[in-house]
Scaffold this motif. Structure first.
Motif, PDB file in Angstrom:
ATOM      1  N   LEU A  24       0.839  -1.200   0.000  1.00  0.00           N
ATOM      2  CA  LEU A  24       0.000   0.000   0.000  1.00  0.00           C
ATOM      3  C   LEU A  24       0.875   1.252   0.000  1.00  0.00           C
ATOM      4  N   ASN A  25       0.316   2.406   0.428  1.00  0.00           N
ATOM      5  CA  ASN A  25       1.071   3.651   0.270  1.00  0.00           C
ATOM      6  C   ASN A  25       0.867   4.638   1.406  1.00  0.00           C
ATOM      7  N   ASP A  26       0.444   4.171   2.597  1.00  0.00           N
ATOM      8  CA  ASP A  26       0.242   5.103   3.690  1.00  0.00           C
ATOM      9  C   ASP A  26       1.556   5.744   4.140  1.00  0.00           C
ATOM     10  N   GLY A  27       2.667   5.011   4.046  1.00  0.00           N
ATOM     11  CA  GLY A  27       3.956   5.596   4.397  1.00  0.00           C
ATOM     12  C   GLY A  27       4.357   6.725   3.464  1.00  0.00           C
ATOM     13  N   ALA A  28       3.915   6.642   2.208  1.00  0.00           N
ATOM     14  CA  ALA A  28       4.235   7.695   1.242  1.00  0.00           C
ATOM     15  C   ALA A  28       3.618   9.018   1.660  1.00  0.00           C
ATOM     16  N   ALA A  29       2.396   8.980   2.199  1.00  0.00           N
ATOM     17  CA  ALA A  29       1.738  10.210   2.642  1.00  0.00           C
ATOM     18  C   ALA A  29       2.503  10.851   3.793  1.00  0.00           C
ATOM     19  N   GLY A  30       2.986  10.038   4.734  1.00  0.00           N
ATOM     20  CA  GLY A  30       3.761  10.584   5.837  1.00  0.00           C
ATOM     21  C   GLY A  30       5.091  11.154   5.386  1.00  0.00           C
ATOM     22  N   LEU A  59       8.381   7.268  -3.730  1.00  0.00           N
ATOM     23  CA  LEU A  59       9.140   8.019  -4.734  1.00  0.00           C
ATOM     24  C   LEU A  59       8.223   8.806  -5.658  1.00  0.00           C
ATOM     25  N   ALA A  60       7.025   8.271  -5.917  1.00  0.00           N
ATOM     26  CA  ALA A  60       6.066   8.998  -6.752  1.00  0.00           C
ATOM     27  C   ALA A  60       5.504  10.211  -6.012  1.00  0.00           C
ATOM     28  N   ALA A  61       5.355  10.102  -4.691  1.00  0.00           N
ATOM     29  CA  ALA A  61       4.751  11.181  -3.901  1.00  0.00           C
ATOM     30  C   ALA A  61       5.750  12.281  -3.558  1.00  0.00           C
ATOM     31  N   VAL A  62       7.019  11.930  -3.404  1.00  0.00           N
ATOM     32  CA  VAL A  62       8.039  12.889  -2.959  1.00  0.00           C
ATOM     33  C   VAL A  62       9.094  13.026  -4.051  1.00  0.00           C
ATOM     34  N   HIS A 127     -17.545   4.201   9.234  1.00  0.00           N
ATOM     35  CA  HIS A 127     -18.663   4.317   8.293  1.00  0.00           C
ATOM     36  C   HIS A 127     -19.217   5.728   8.210  1.00  0.00           C
ATOM     37  N   GLY A 128     -18.424   6.707   8.637  1.00  0.00           N
ATOM     38  CA  GLY A 128     -18.804   8.099   8.448  1.00  0.00           C
ATOM     39  C   GLY A 128     -18.398   8.582   7.066  1.00  0.00           C
ATOM     40  N   VAL A 129     -18.789   9.802   6.728  1.00  0.00           N
ATOM     41  CA  VAL A 129     -18.471  10.371   5.415  1.00  0.00           C
ATOM     42  C   VAL A 129     -16.989  10.753   5.362  1.00  0.00           C
ATOM     43  N   LEU A 130     -16.334  10.361   4.289  1.00  0.00           N
ATOM     44  CA  LEU A 130     -14.941  10.751   4.073  1.00  0.00           C
ATOM     45  C   LEU A 130     -14.868  12.052   3.297  1.00  0.00           C
ATOM     46  N   SER A 131     -13.779  12.769   3.506  1.00  0.00           N
ATOM     47  CA  SER A 131     -13.495  13.975   2.731  1.00  0.00           C
ATOM     48  C   SER A 131     -12.128  13.827   2.083  1.00  0.00           C
ATOM     49  N   THR A 132     -11.997  14.315   0.845  1.00  0.00           N
ATOM     50  CA  THR A 132     -10.742  14.229   0.107  1.00  0.00           C
ATOM     51  C   THR A 132      -9.817  15.345   0.541  1.00  0.00           C
ATOM     52  N   VAL A 133      -8.643  15.005   1.030  1.00  0.00           N
ATOM     53  CA  VAL A 133      -7.664  16.004   1.447  1.00  0.00           C
ATOM     54  C   VAL A 133      -7.123  16.703   0.205  1.00  0.00           C
ATOM     55  N   ARG A 134      -7.283  18.014   0.157  1.00  0.00           N
ATOM     56  CA  ARG A 134      -6.896  18.772  -1.033  1.00  0.00           C
ATOM     57  C   ARG A 134      -5.378  18.766  -1.240  1.00  0.00           C
ATOM     58  N   GLY A 135      -4.979  18.497  -2.489  1.00  0.00           N
ATOM     59  CA  GLY A 135      -3.576  18.574  -2.861  1.00  0.00           C
ATOM     60  C   GLY A 135      -2.698  17.481  -2.298  1.00  0.00           C
ATOM     61  N   SER A 136      -3.282  16.457  -1.702  1.00  0.00           N
ATOM     62  CA  SER A 136      -2.472  15.413  -1.068  1.00  0.00           C
ATOM     63  C   SER A 136      -1.856  14.491  -2.104  1.00  0.00           C
ATOM     64  N   ARG A 137      -0.612  14.119  -1.851  1.00  0.00           N
ATOM     65  CA  ARG A 137       0.067  13.104  -2.652  1.00  0.00           C
ATOM     66  C   ARG A 137       0.590  12.047  -1.697  1.00  0.00           C
TER      67      ARG A 137
END
Length: 237
Positions: A24-30, A59-62, A127-137
């Protein structure tokens, strides 16, 4: 992801983030948060990673991420910690807000709207509503409870939920087919021909439904078809 982000907000350019082999890619966000706060981003070279999904995503995110062979990571880190840290830069407001949310600060739709836009997707955790974080890579979501997930993580959770729903549906439909078959037999035995024919038709319909669901389950279990290499990734170029 939360650890990287809070470290980046607290220590800025003194942070060295390292992403190793993983899925997955959760580490890329951090790691992206570390770079935005002036820290250094190291990534295990995907070529020698057992699971290259995480390093490739990093590498794609940073863009400034430095791919390093695993055998060299210790030496590189040893050299970097001897170097003076870069100048401290202000922590971006969105990173500061996300650190506060992770620390348990109150969050509601008005607060979340500062950094994200509502999406027609539910959080797999609450199960709540998600929101898209703006500009996140990479692409990332947050819910009002405070859960933060990348799109890859949400997709994996949804895949598991779909698989489970298909299996439950298959069991229920097969049980229904068995029940109406027995009701048809009972109708024939008691001389109620019209009732028996009606239940036999229903049993046939349910078996057809079950076969369709069974094919869907088998397709979901099939390994993905191999894709052509589009040039590989030997590091940022």
């Amino acid at each position: 992801m939360r650890f990287f982000r809070s470290a980046a907000a607290a220590y800025g350019s003194r942070v060295i983030g390292v992403v190793l082999s993983g899925l997955l890619n959760d580490g890329a966000a951090g790691l992206e948060a570390v770079a935005r706060c002036g820290g250094l981003a190291l990534v295990q070279d995907p070529a020698d990673a057992i699971a290259d999904e995480m390093p490739r995503s990093a590498l794609a995110a940073v863009a400034a991420g430095l791919p390093v062979p695993s055998a060299r990571l210790g030496d590189v880190l040893s050299e970097l910690v001897r170097e003076p840290a870069g100048p401290r830069i202000p922590v971006p407001p969105d990173i500061r807000l996300e650190v506060d949310i992770a620390a348990g600060e109150r969050v509601d739709s008005s607060i979340l709207s500062r950094i994200a836009d509502p999406a027609a997707i539910t959080c797999p955790n609450c199960h709540g509503v998600l929101s898209t974080v703006r500009g996140s890579r990479p692409l990332r979501f947050r819910c009002q409870v405070g859960h933060a997930l990348t799109a890859d993580v949400v997709a994996k959770e949804q895949e598991n939920a779909v698989d489970e729903a298909l299996r439950v549906a298959l069991r229920v439909v097969e049980e229904r087919a068995e029940l109406v078959s027995r009701m048809a037999a009972d109708g024939r035995n008691s001389g109620r021909r019209a009732v028996a024919e009606m239940y036999e038709e229903r049993a046939t319909e349910y078996r057809n439904y079950a076969e369709t669901i069974r094919r869907a389950v088998l397709l979901s279990m099939a390994p993905p078809a191999p894709q052509e290499d589009e040039g590989g990734q030997d590091g940022p170029g």
